[in-house]
Motif scaffolding. Structure first.
Motif, short mmCIF file in Angstrom:
data_model
loop_
_atom_site.label_atom_id
_atom_site.label_comp_id
_atom_site.label_asym_id
_atom_site.label_seq_id
_atom_site.Cartn_x
_atom_site.Cartn_y
_atom_site.Cartn_z
N UNK A 28 14.61 -2.07 -2.75
CA UNK A 28 13.93 -1.33 -1.71
C UNK A 28 12.50 -1.06 -2.17
N UNK A 29 11.75 -0.28 -1.39
CA UNK A 29 10.35 -0.03 -1.76
C UNK A 29 9.86 1.26 -1.11
N UNK A 30 8.77 1.76 -1.66
CA UNK A 30 8.01 2.84 -1.04
C UNK A 30 6.61 2.28 -0.81
N UNK A 31 5.65 3.16 -0.57
CA UNK A 31 4.31 2.68 -0.23
C UNK A 31 3.70 1.79 -1.31
N UNK A 32 3.88 2.14 -2.58
CA UNK A 32 3.24 1.36 -3.63
C UNK A 32 4.15 0.84 -4.71
N UNK A 33 5.46 1.11 -4.58
CA UNK A 33 6.39 0.73 -5.64
C UNK A 33 7.59 -0.01 -5.09
N UNK A 34 8.12 -0.90 -5.91
CA UNK A 34 9.38 -1.55 -5.61
C UNK A 34 10.48 -0.96 -6.47
N UNK A 35 11.70 -0.97 -5.97
CA UNK A 35 12.85 -0.40 -6.67
C UNK A 35 13.95 -1.45 -6.72
#
Length: 335
Positions: A155-162
């Motif tokens: 998954x991801x947020x605005x500036x990071x991937x998880x």
């Protein structure tokens, strides 16, 4: 519903694979140089329900796997990268290592909210899952005496991937199941320089030493706890307020009509699961109604609840139980 291994492969195929299989070998997945491991759990002998279907009719079909269980979560500095761009090279590496894909899905096809909360996920903030933007894959290969399974959740947020990896199978010595590589970092598409607008002020990051606003956390992390809500104990009756978090969230949604949120209710572990899920859903519904009363269009808000299945901390203390009783807003918009 857990399905036995023979459902996935004919008996003669399993027998032939067992004869020709080599000794178990480490599965090393290359990640970018800026990847950072945020969580790791290991069990010498454990079990894991490997999802092999989307969530439907109230369940995920799964394979019951036993053996050594490794769980890891990684974060990647990945502005501009999509979840598919993060997952694709990992999927290729699995195939190159002899893994066959059993099941693969994207957020809505997986079952969205229900899939995410029906499968094992390491807790926030180590592993973040955007309910509208995640991908999942499960794969297997035959070991010397039993199959080996790996699942990836991205998954991801605005500036990071998880990235979450769960591996279950024969014992493999060492800590090399998943590691960051020395390759060049993943490159996303060029990012345009944003033009500030008056609406952006609501989500501008806090200056050093300041606490980020609720909407800033929502934009940066994809989720935010509505910390000032007050419910009558044991009920879904929301106090009169005013509640600054709801005013802030309402303002954000009204000035960003292209955004939507899912309100997720959570409880502590006192009482039965069924009762707590019902209470958490009703409390999220009460917050949804209050936001509608504040002028937020109903199409921008959905509500659900997971009871005590996703705690922030231990329920063994009164303080922990208090923190776990909450309603979160999860940004489910994909740009």
């Amino acid at each position: 519903m857990a399905l036995p291994w023979p459902v996935l492969a004919a008996a003669q195929s399993v027998q032939a694979a067992a004869v020709t299989a080599t000794a178990p070998r480490a599965m090393v997945l290359d990640l970018p140089t800026n990847a950072r491991r945020t969580a790791a759990q290991e069990t010498d002998l454990g079990s894991y329900k490997v999802p092999i279907s989307r969530y439907e009719q109230g369940r995920i079909q799964s394979v019951w796997a036993e053996g050594e269980v490794h769980r890891q979560a990684w974060q990647i500095q990945a502005p501009g990268l999509t979840t598919l761009q993060i997952l694709a090279p990992l999927r290729t590496q699995l195939a190159d290592a002899g893994f066959d894909t059993i099941f693969e899905c994207e957020a809505r096809d997986c079952g969205g909210f229900d899939f995410r909360y029906a499968t094992d996920v390491l807790p926030e903030p180590d592993m973040h899952v955007d309910l509208g933007d995640f991908r999942f894959i499960s794969a297997h290969r035959m070991g010397s005496d039993r199959p080996e399974y790996i699942t990836l959740l991205v998954s991801r947020s605005a500036g990071r991937g998880f990235v979450q990896m769960i591996r279950v199978g024969p014992h493999i010595p060492g800590d090399t199941v998943l590691t960051a590589s020395t390759k060049s970092p993943m490159q996303g598409p060029p990012q345009a320089t944003p033009v500030a607008t008056p609406q952006d002020a609501a989500v501008r990051p806090a200056q050093e030493g300041q606490t980020p606003t609720l909407t800033a956390r929502l934009e940066a992390q994809g989720r935010a706890v509505l910390e000032d809500l007050d419910f009558t104990p044991g009920s879904a009756t929301l106090g009169q307020g005013p509640f600054p978090t709801l005013a802030s969230l309402a303002s954000y949604l009204k000035t960003h009509p292209d955004r939507s949120v899912t309100l997720v209710g959570h409880t502590d572990a006192e009482g039965s699961l069924a009762a707590n899920i019902a209470l958490s859903k009703n409390r999220a519904g009460a917050v949804r109604q209050r936001l509608a009363d504040l002028g937020v269009p109903s199409g921008q808000i959905t509500a659900d609840g997971v009871g005590y299945l996703s705690p922030l901390t231990s329920n063994l203390t009164a303080e922990g139980r208090s923190r776990n009783r909450r309603v979160e807003a999860i940004l489910d918009t994909v740009q």
